[in-house]
Design a protein around this motif. Structure first.
Motif, PDB file in Angstrom:
ATOM      1  N   ARG A  31     130.679 -27.505  58.504  1.00 42.46           N
ATOM      2  CA  ARG A  31     129.464 -26.870  58.224  1.00 42.46           C
ATOM      3  C   ARG A  31     129.845 -25.433  57.740  1.00 42.46           C
ATOM      4  O   ARG A  31     128.848 -24.485  57.341  1.00 42.46           O
ATOM      5  N   SER A  32     130.943 -24.943  57.921  1.00 38.90           N
ATOM      6  CA  SER A  32     131.563 -23.293  57.504  1.00 38.90           C
ATOM      7  C   SER A  32     131.957 -23.731  56.139  1.00 38.90           C
ATOM      8  O   SER A  32     133.006 -24.314  55.891  1.00 38.90           O
ATOM      9  N   PHE A  33     131.979 -22.613  55.314  1.00 36.97           N
ATOM     10  CA  PHE A  33     132.516 -22.207  54.102  1.00 36.97           C
ATOM     11  C   PHE A  33     132.696 -20.950  53.668  1.00 36.97           C
ATOM     12  O   PHE A  33     132.309 -20.023  54.150  1.00 36.97           O
ATOM     13  N   HIS A  34     133.828 -20.772  52.987  1.00 29.63           N
ATOM     14  CA  HIS A  34     134.198 -19.446  52.385  1.00 29.63           C
ATOM     15  C   HIS A  34     133.234 -18.982  51.243  1.00 29.63           C
ATOM     16  O   HIS A  34     133.089 -19.749  50.568  1.00 29.63           O
ATOM     17  N   CYS A  35     132.994 -17.691  51.644  1.00 31.95           N
ATOM     18  CA  CYS A  35     132.218 -16.868  50.644  1.00 31.95           C
ATOM     19  C   CYS A  35     133.025 -15.996  49.826  1.00 31.95           C
ATOM     20  O   CYS A  35     133.620 -15.232  50.319  1.00 31.95           O
ATOM     21  N   CYS A  39     135.100 -16.585  55.867  1.00 28.46           N
ATOM     22  CA  CYS A  39     134.418 -17.946  56.016  1.00 28.46           C
ATOM     23  C   CYS A  39     132.946 -17.790  57.191  1.00 28.46           C
ATOM     24  O   CYS A  39     133.438 -17.032  57.972  1.00 28.46           O
ATOM     25  N   ILE A  40     132.208 -18.483  56.834  1.00 27.49           N
ATOM     26  CA  ILE A  40     130.852 -18.132  57.317  1.00 27.49           C
ATOM     27  C   ILE A  40     130.277 -19.414  58.361  1.00 27.49           C
ATOM     28  O   ILE A  40     130.659 -20.617  57.797  1.00 27.49           O
ATOM     29  N   LEU A  41     130.018 -19.134  59.660  1.00 29.09           N
ATOM     30  CA  LEU A  41     129.731 -20.360  60.414  1.00 29.09           C
ATOM     31  C   LEU A  41     128.387 -20.862  59.892  1.00 29.09           C
ATOM     32  O   LEU A  41     127.446 -20.260  59.650  1.00 29.09           O
TER      33      LEU A  41
END
Length: 281
Positions: free
Chosen positions: A100-104, A110-112
């Motif tokens: 569920r974490s992706f890089h912005c 990366c955001i939790l």
């Protein structure tokens, strides 16, 4: 392209914060004296109290949204291979990242439990600041609705006309001002009123949308991809997963009320894991 995105976000954030302050000043220094002249002195005190509380809660939530780090920075991630299911490697952060974490690209990290990047706060909304984002939406939506109700009589009295002409002058005040049909003060009042109406609809709509997502324990990405792996089939449990154990008080009363999150933003119980756990019991 990067600086253009940041520049546009800076303008959005300045506009958002400016409107909060302008509406507060208008309600306290224009509408409050008007109410006082209308012989409703008891209500004037309540109006001032509500204005201060809503401004304080809005600014606190905004501050906490921006200054709550919800990224993987500072967290030690497992370096094992192969990676556990739903984990992936981020080449930009050079780290394994949890489900569920992706890089912005804008935040460059990366955001939790990343939901989206908010242009009005110039930061990502993720696991640790989601409850403050919901508090911000609620307070902005409620404040704009309340302000609209409180200044409605003053606005229409200031236009000094009822009917379709008044609705048009209220909806597009700048155009009527340029045509010389209303004065500058009426134009400014109508612009503030329209901003409150738009803000009430926009913020309330977003609050309902995100509340519905949290009720099913989904992110915006998971909804778009029809992913329901983390829906625990209990809306109270789903809400507390992201908003904490005292989310009612934290969102609707004051963001300073502690609402502890049950997890760490890395490990999330899936629907299948909950089923197997209940089956063993």
């Amino acid at each position: 392209m990067f600086w253009k995105k940041r520049y546009s976000e800076l303008l959005s954030s300045i506009f958002f914060l400016s409107m909060i302050i302008i509406v507060f000043i208008f309600e306290v220094f224009v509408i409050r004296p008007y109410l006082l002249e209308s012989n409703v002195s008891n209500f004037v005190t309540l109006h001032l109290f509500m204005a201060i509380v809503l401004l304080t809660n809005t600014c606190l939530n905004l501050y906490l949204v921006v200054h709550t780090d919800t990224s993987i920075i500072g967290m030690v991630m497992p370096s094992i291979t192969p990676l556990p299911p739903q984990w992936h490697y981020c080449y930009a952060c050079e780290s394994n990242t949890p489900p569920r974490s992706f890089h912005c690209k804008t935040c460059n990290r990366c955001i939790l439990r990343r939901d989206h990047h908010c242009v009005f706060t110039s930061c990502c909304i993720g696991y640790k600041n989601y409850k403050y984002f919901m508090g911000l939406l609620f307070n902005v939506g409620f404040a704009c609705t309340y302000a609209t109700i409180m200044h409605w009589h003053y606005i229409w009295l200031n236009i000094n006309h009822l009917g379709l002409w008044a609705i048009a002058a209220h909806s597009v005040p700048l155009g009527f001002y340029l045509l010389g049909m209303i004065d500058l003060w009426t134009t400014c009042c109508n612009i503030i009123s329209m901003l409150c109406i738009v803000g009430a609809i926009f913020a309330s709509g977003l609050f309902i949308y995100h509340f519905n997502l949290l009720r099913m324990n989904r992110t915006t990405y998971e909804r778009a991809k029809s992913i329901a792996d983390y829906d625990l089939s209990d809306w109270r449990r789903n809400l507390s997963e992201t908003l904490g154990d005292r989310w009612l008080l934290s969102i609707f009363l004051c963001p300073l009320i502690k609402s502890s999150l049950p997890g760490d933003g890395v490990h999330f119980q899936t629907k299948q894991e909950k089923y197997l756990q209940n089956k063993q019991i």
